[in-house]
Design an enzyme around this catalytic site. Sequence first.
Site, PDB file in Angstrom:
ATOM      1  N   HIS A 138       0.839  -1.204   0.000  1.00 32.05           N
ATOM      2  CA  HIS A 138       0.000   0.000   0.000  1.00 32.05           C
ATOM      3  C   HIS A 138       0.874   1.256   0.000  1.00 32.05           C
ATOM      4  CE1 HIS A 138      -3.766   2.116   0.554  1.00 32.05           C
ATOM      5  NE2 HIS A 138      -3.274   2.775   1.577  1.00 32.05           N
TER       6      HIS A 138
ATOM      7  N   TYR B 268       1.753   4.940  -1.443  1.00 31.97           N
ATOM      8  CA  TYR B 268       1.130   6.084  -2.115  1.00 31.97           C
ATOM      9  C   TYR B 268       2.147   6.696  -3.071  1.00 31.97           C
ATOM     10  CZ  TYR B 268      -2.721   6.277   1.254  1.00 31.97           C
ATOM     11  OH  TYR B 268      -3.820   5.997   2.007  1.00 31.97           O
TER      12      TYR B 268
ATOM     13  N   ASP C 240     -11.770   3.444  -4.796  1.00 26.72           N
ATOM     14  CA  ASP C 240     -11.279   2.425  -3.877  1.00 26.72           C
ATOM     15  C   ASP C 240     -11.926   1.121  -4.320  1.00 26.72           C
ATOM     16  OD1 ASP C 240     -10.144   0.982  -1.854  1.00 26.72           O
ATOM     17  OD2 ASP C 240     -11.228   1.960  -0.224  1.00 26.72           O
TER      18      ASP C 240
ATOM     19  N   GLN D 117      -6.007  -3.182  -6.683  1.00 33.49           N
ATOM     20  CA  GLN D 117      -6.800  -2.234  -5.900  1.00 33.49           C
ATOM     21  C   GLN D 117      -6.325  -0.837  -6.269  1.00 33.49           C
ATOM     22  OE1 GLN D 117      -9.216  -3.437  -3.910  1.00 33.49           O
ATOM     23  NE2 GLN D 117      -9.967  -1.456  -3.215  1.00 33.49           N
TER      24      GLN D 117
ATOM     25  N   GLU E 168      -2.358  -1.342  -5.888  1.00 31.68           N
ATOM     26  CA  GLU E 168      -1.963  -2.524  -5.120  1.00 31.68           C
ATOM     27  C   GLU E 168      -2.301  -3.800  -5.874  1.00 31.68           C
ATOM     28  OE1 GLU E 168      -3.821  -2.202  -1.200  1.00 31.68           O
ATOM     29  OE2 GLU E 168      -3.976  -0.052  -1.560  1.00 31.68           O
TER      30      GLU E 168
END
Length: 183
Positions: free
Chosen positions: A17, A19, A83, A121, A148
Amino acid sequence: MIAKPIDKATPINLAQHTYWNLGGHDSGDILNHTVQIFGSSITPVDDKLIPTGKLQSVKNTPYDFLTPKPVGSQIHDLPGLYDINYVLDKTGQNHLSKVAVVRDPVSGRKMELWSDQVGLQYYTSGMLGDTKGKGGAMYHKYGGIALETQGFPDSVNQPSFPSQIVKPGQTYKHIMVYRFTAS
């Protein structure tokens, strides 16, 4: 990523995860970054963000990133953020497929993501609050994008999804390759 169960069948579905903001540290939001995702379907979710077990085409929806478009171009047609898990299309004969391409039009930076996984994701940090970061910079809503690679979320409860159960003697392997260039 690699994992091996010791003595029992184990659900394993690891994700990274991270960013990304290709504009650089403290450069603002990612709404003008262009994104292309090589996934023609998503795994829709219920009101608690749990997959329903169905697949849904992205065609003619705000989730359609089959051709590059800015992150912010249709984000307000959703509940304020992305999301969602994409069902990835196989893009080649090799063991890795191109999953996504992100570009920042200001810096000229481009990131390609390649993987051997079936899902991606896509998260646009729409729930990120004012978070103090490196050098005292404030990270605000849409300050970064997360891509992800993974198996499908909630696979263990969705019989129609590919299994993420790994048995003793088997090895879970998950490959992601990030490729960066600049123009």
